[in-house]
Scaffold this motif. Sequence first.
Motif, PDB file in Angstrom:
ATOM      1  N   PRO A 168       9.149 -22.275 -50.602  1.00  0.00           N
ATOM      2  CA  PRO A 168      10.116 -23.450 -50.238  1.00  0.00           C
ATOM      3  C   PRO A 168       9.683 -24.981 -50.594  1.00  0.00           C
ATOM      4  N   LEU A 169      10.730 -25.846 -50.979  1.00  0.00           N
ATOM      5  CA  LEU A 169      10.124 -27.116 -51.337  1.00  0.00           C
ATOM      6  C   LEU A 169      11.066 -28.055 -50.409  1.00  0.00           C
ATOM      7  N   LEU A 192       5.984 -30.042 -52.082  1.00  0.00           N
ATOM      8  CA  LEU A 192       5.609 -28.678 -51.461  1.00  0.00           C
ATOM      9  C   LEU A 192       5.683 -28.629 -49.935  1.00  0.00           C
ATOM     10  N   ALA A 193       6.415 -27.547 -49.464  1.00  0.00           N
ATOM     11  CA  ALA A 193       6.476 -27.641 -48.007  1.00  0.00           C
ATOM     12  C   ALA A 193       5.325 -27.598 -47.210  1.00  0.00           C
ATOM     13  N   GLU A 194       5.308 -27.770 -45.854  1.00  0.00           N
ATOM     14  CA  GLU A 194       4.169 -27.299 -45.038  1.00  0.00           C
ATOM     15  C   GLU A 194       3.722 -25.999 -45.183  1.00  0.00           C
ATOM     16  N   GLY A 195       2.446 -25.768 -45.290  1.00  0.00           N
ATOM     17  CA  GLY A 195       1.843 -24.378 -45.222  1.00  0.00           C
ATOM     18  C   GLY A 195       1.951 -24.030 -46.725  1.00  0.00           C
ATOM     19  N   TRP A 196       2.160 -24.686 -47.617  1.00  0.00           N
ATOM     20  CA  TRP A 196       1.905 -24.351 -49.008  1.00  0.00           C
ATOM     21  C   TRP A 196       0.969 -25.387 -49.724  1.00  0.00           C
ATOM     22  N   SER A 197      -0.332 -25.022 -50.068  1.00  0.00           N
ATOM     23  CA  SER A 197      -1.088 -26.108 -50.741  1.00  0.00           C
ATOM     24  C   SER A 197      -0.810 -26.039 -52.405  1.00  0.00           C
ATOM     25  N   ALA A 198      -1.239 -27.076 -53.027  1.00  0.00           N
ATOM     26  CA  ALA A 198      -1.268 -26.962 -54.354  1.00  0.00           C
ATOM     27  C   ALA A 198      -2.033 -25.649 -54.955  1.00  0.00           C
TER      28      ALA A 198
END
Length: 180
Positions: free
Chosen positions: A15-16, A152-158
């Motif tokens: 998700p974004l 990027l949504a929280e919980g997803w790092s680059a």
Amino acid sequence: MKPSNEAGGDALEIPLRRPYGVLLLSALFFAVCAAVLAHRALTNDRGLILNGIIPLERGGADVFYAVLALLSGALCALGLVGAARLAAVKEFRILLGPRSITFPSIHPFRAAREVTVLLDRVEAVEMQPPARPVALSIREDDRAHSIPLRWLAEGWSAQEVGGAIIARVRQAQASPRAGG
């Protein structure tokens, strides 16, 4: 990483966040600039000297302020149209399928609202610029596509997103070799 059940069993959905805040704040900023400059153009009673080099008489200063007001109004409208175009993207996400990756276009004024890249065409996945990354860049044969990191949504790092894309690219490139 969470596989999505909606997009098919082998798809990974990331998700974004939609960048409404940045677009609407910039539209508000340029709306205020347009109003202030338009008021200045209508109520100006003296000339203007630009950087001590270019002197403008009263009429020239009025035109200068009016042109800046029009440009600010146009930038405000572009921000609002950009926000509306992003709202029209149904699913604001990165979808990693077995053969392709689909994500929203960073260019909200192009006809295509989403970009689909075949995984076997991907040459590199990298952070841009390398020193202080602001975007994840996916390079294919003849062009590059970017995904801003602020999306990027929280919980997803680059690093997680980049790693997932690289893993899918390696799977897609290994599949034809294993099959024949």
